[in-house]
Design a protein around this motif. Structure first.
Motif, short mmCIF file in Angstrom:
data_model
loop_
_atom_site.label_atom_id
_atom_site.label_comp_id
_atom_site.label_asym_id
_atom_site.label_seq_id
_atom_site.Cartn_x
_atom_site.Cartn_y
_atom_site.Cartn_z
N ARG A 344 71.39 27.66 23.60
CA ARG A 344 71.41 29.11 23.69
C ARG A 344 71.42 29.59 25.14
O ARG A 344 70.64 29.14 25.98
CB ARG A 344 70.19 29.70 22.98
CG ARG A 344 70.23 29.54 21.46
CD ARG A 344 68.94 30.05 20.83
NE ARG A 344 69.00 30.02 19.37
CZ ARG A 344 67.97 30.35 18.59
NH1 ARG A 344 66.82 30.74 19.13
NH2 ARG A 344 68.10 30.29 17.27
N GLU A 345 72.29 30.58 25.39
CA GLU A 345 72.32 31.24 26.70
C GLU A 345 72.06 32.74 26.50
O GLU A 345 71.00 33.11 26.03
CB GLU A 345 73.65 30.94 27.40
CG GLU A 345 73.77 29.46 27.75
CD GLU A 345 74.93 29.13 28.65
OE1 GLU A 345 74.71 28.39 29.63
OE2 GLU A 345 76.06 29.60 28.39
N ARG A 486 69.30 44.72 8.44
CA ARG A 486 67.90 44.69 8.86
C ARG A 486 67.74 44.16 10.27
O ARG A 486 66.91 44.64 11.03
CB ARG A 486 67.07 43.86 7.89
CG ARG A 486 66.82 44.51 6.55
CD ARG A 486 66.02 45.78 6.71
NE ARG A 486 65.72 46.41 5.42
CZ ARG A 486 65.43 47.68 5.28
NH1 ARG A 486 65.43 48.48 6.34
NH2 ARG A 486 65.15 48.18 4.08
N SER A 487 68.50 43.12 10.62
CA SER A 487 68.39 42.57 11.98
C SER A 487 69.66 41.79 12.30
O SER A 487 70.37 41.30 11.39
CB SER A 487 67.16 41.66 12.11
OG SER A 487 67.27 40.53 11.26
N PHE A 488 69.93 41.67 13.58
CA PHE A 488 71.11 40.93 14.04
C PHE A 488 70.83 40.40 15.44
O PHE A 488 70.46 41.17 16.34
CB PHE A 488 72.35 41.82 14.07
CG PHE A 488 73.61 41.11 14.49
CD1 PHE A 488 74.49 40.62 13.54
CD2 PHE A 488 73.91 40.92 15.83
CE1 PHE A 488 75.65 39.96 13.91
CE2 PHE A 488 75.06 40.25 16.22
CZ PHE A 488 75.94 39.77 15.25
N GLU A 489 70.97 39.10 15.61
CA GLU A 489 70.87 38.53 16.95
C GLU A 489 71.95 37.45 17.09
O GLU A 489 72.33 36.80 16.11
CB GLU A 489 69.50 37.93 17.21
CG GLU A 489 69.07 36.83 16.25
CD GLU A 489 67.69 36.30 16.56
OE1 GLU A 489 67.40 36.03 17.73
OE2 GLU A 489 66.89 36.13 15.61
N ALA A 490 72.45 37.33 18.29
CA ALA A 490 73.48 36.34 18.57
C ALA A 490 73.23 35.73 19.94
O ALA A 490 72.66 36.36 20.83
CB ALA A 490 74.86 36.99 18.52
N TYR A 491 73.65 34.48 20.08
CA TYR A 491 73.51 33.78 21.34
C TYR A 491 74.85 33.14 21.71
O TYR A 491 75.50 32.52 20.86
CB TYR A 491 72.48 32.65 21.24
CG TYR A 491 71.10 33.11 20.86
CD1 TYR A 491 70.14 33.40 21.83
CD2 TYR A 491 70.74 33.25 19.52
CE1 TYR A 491 68.86 33.81 21.47
CE2 TYR A 491 69.47 33.66 19.16
CZ TYR A 491 68.54 33.94 20.14
OH TYR A 491 67.28 34.37 19.77
N GLU A 492 75.24 33.30 22.94
CA GLU A 492 76.37 32.51 23.43
C GLU A 492 75.86 31.09 23.62
O GLU A 492 74.74 30.88 24.13
CB GLU A 492 76.92 33.07 24.73
CG GLU A 492 78.19 32.37 25.18
CD GLU A 492 78.94 33.13 26.25
OE1 GLU A 492 79.94 32.57 26.74
OE2 GLU A 492 78.54 34.24 26.59
#
Length: 497
Positions: A344-345, A486-492
């Motif tokens: 993860r960055e 409800r939620s959203f997260e992302a990682y390059e």
């Protein structure tokens, strides 16, 4: 004193290593090269073989043809890792060089098998396959005394010189493990339209006695079971058998869970189900590491599928490593190993919101070809007919891969009909929501692949996709009503190469 067999094998290994170096130097096109998956440096990769934790490292062997990006006489490629994330390619481990694994035409080689630690030695057991011979398939052994770098084939080969009876459809892919003081081996086979797994036992890995059929099909689960893997999971007598059935329609991998009686040599099945619901998942194999985890890799391609990467001089890849757990109802869950968080960055987050009917919400922070995405929707408060995500979208909207949920029949799907150069198709599976009506979609996107873990690995889908390099858009969508995010997260995710 070096034997003629050892010298012959060394010569074939040297040629294979030279072809690997030369082929990898010619690969310049990066459009489909995966950033964080294990893939071949050049040539062809299929089944994972010999997954093993040995002297502080994870070893992954695999079916390999170094001379062309297509299936050919099978070798064993080899890579190792200390953390399941970063992989170092090692010299080719096995090459066809003997009468029991080398033939005149292309239908020969060192077919699939497994690896075990026997004291300070790493031992490979594999199927020698030579089309046109009788028997076609025998089981063989090779040993490394230098911590898994070079392997010498046993002078006792083949250690199982043929199938136990006439009329079998296949006799290959030995998977070996130790229980108490005895080694056990399962071999994939079939007879009269019913796939089965043959069980053998040994005290020394060299002399094997036939224990009969450990598990077989009722006639509805394929006519030959390739790449069997039988292992304990969940404590006590609970065991799981994973197989890749031939001629079972859309089901290319399945598992049977239940109890295994070592004295009787028989698995009593309590639950059977498809293992992964995508198009590109085959011949999975597991290992147990020093933490007692059961970790799985699968081949992330499929026989007969388009493989656009072949035009660039290579083909095939492994899935990300997945940890298995057995649920009270006998089902298996697969989740990404936590070590992958090292990739993860930059993190990108979207606030909770309502996605209005028949609209799309752009996700500019996920403009990457290598990303981890965790999206949680509230299905119980959504009245949309379909909702989800579109990934790897082109600027004109013509190219995309859709990951969605269809409310009417509670189905999660991946639609790759507009995903690029590869095969199209919609993979899907019914899935009940989690407590509170939540639907969790955990995705790993990597240049030419998309792996979905739905509801904490209750169901998985693995697919190859081949979009253009500049198709990097992403969005949330809702059709036929409103959807609640409800939620959203992302990682390059960074590259390991």
């Amino acid at each position: 004193m070096e034997t003629n067999q050892a010298k012959s094998h060394e010569e074939h290994i040297e040629k294979a290593n030279q072809a690997t170096e030369e082929g990898s130097s010619r690969i310049s096109e990066e459009r489909f090269r995966l950033r964080y998956h294990l893939m071949p440096r050049t040539g062809w990769m299929n089944d994972p073989n010999g997954l093993v934790y040995f002297k502080g490292s994870y070893h992954a062997f695999y079916q390999y043809y170094p001379y062309e990006p297509s299936w050919g006489p099978m070798h064993w490629g080899h890579a190792k890792s200390e953390d399941l994330v970063n992989w170092t390619h090692l010299p080719v481990a096995l090459a066809p060089s003997e009468p029991y694994d080398q033939g005149e035409s292309g239908g020969y080689g060192c077919f699939s098998g497994s690896a075990v630690a026997d004291g300070d030695s790493l031992v490979l057991l594999y199927t020698g396959h030579v089309s046109g011979k009788s028997p076609v398939e025998v089981q063989c052994l090779a040993v490394s005394s230098d911590e898994g770098i070079t392997f010498r084939k046993s002078e006792a080969n083949p250690v199982i010189p043929g199938p136990p009876e006439e009329g079998l459809l296949g006799f290959r892919d030995p998977k070996v493990w130790k229980h108490e003081d005895t080694w056990y081996m399962v071999i994939g086979s079939g007879k009269e339209g019913r796939g089965n797994v043959r069980l053998y036992a040994s005290s020394d890995l060299r002399e094997w006695r036939n224990r009969g059929i450990a598990a077989d099909s009722d006639g509805s689960k394929g006519d030959m079971w390739e790449c069997p893997d039988l292992f304990p999971l969940g404590g006590g007598e609970h065991h799981v058998l994973i197989v890749s059935p031939m001629n079972m329609g859309a089901t290319k991998t399945m598992y049977l869970s239940g109890t295994f009686d070592y004295e009787a040599g028989r698995l009593t099945t309590a639950h059977a189900e498809r293992l992964d619901y995508g198009f590109d998942f085959y011949a999975p194999q597991t290992l147990e590491d020093d933490q007692g985890r059961r970790i799985l890799f699968g081949w992330m391609n499929m026989w007969g599928a388009k493989m656009p990467e072949q035009q660039d001089g290579w083909a095939g890849a492994m899935t990300i490593p997945r940890e298995l757990s057995l649920q009270p109802d006998g089902s298996i869950r697969m989740v990404p190993v936590p070590e992958l968080e090292k990739l993860r960055e930059e993190r990108y987050e979207v606030e909770a919101q309502v996605i209005e009917a028949d609209t799309e919400v752009a996700l500019p922070g996920t403009a990457s070809d290598a990303a981890e995405i965790i999206a949680v929707f509230d299905a119980s408060h959504s009245d949309a007919a379909e909702f989800g995500l579109r990934l790897r979208c082109s600027a004109d909207g013509g190219e995309y891969t859709e990951v969605g949920y269809r409310a009417a029949d509670r189905t999660v799907y991946v639609n790759r009909d507009h995903a690029g150069l590869g095969d199209g198709g919609i993979s899907e599976v019914q899935l009940a929501t989690q407590d509170g009506g939540l639907l969790k979609l955990h995705l790993f996107l990597d240049r030419s692949s998309l792996e979905l873990f739905a509801n904490d690995g209750e169901k998985t889908m693995t697919n190859r996709i081949y979009p253009q390099p500049d198709s990097l858009g992403a969005s949330l969508f809702s059709r036929g009503g409103n959807a609640v995010l409800r939620s959203f997260e992302a990682y390059e995710l960074k590259s390991i190469h």
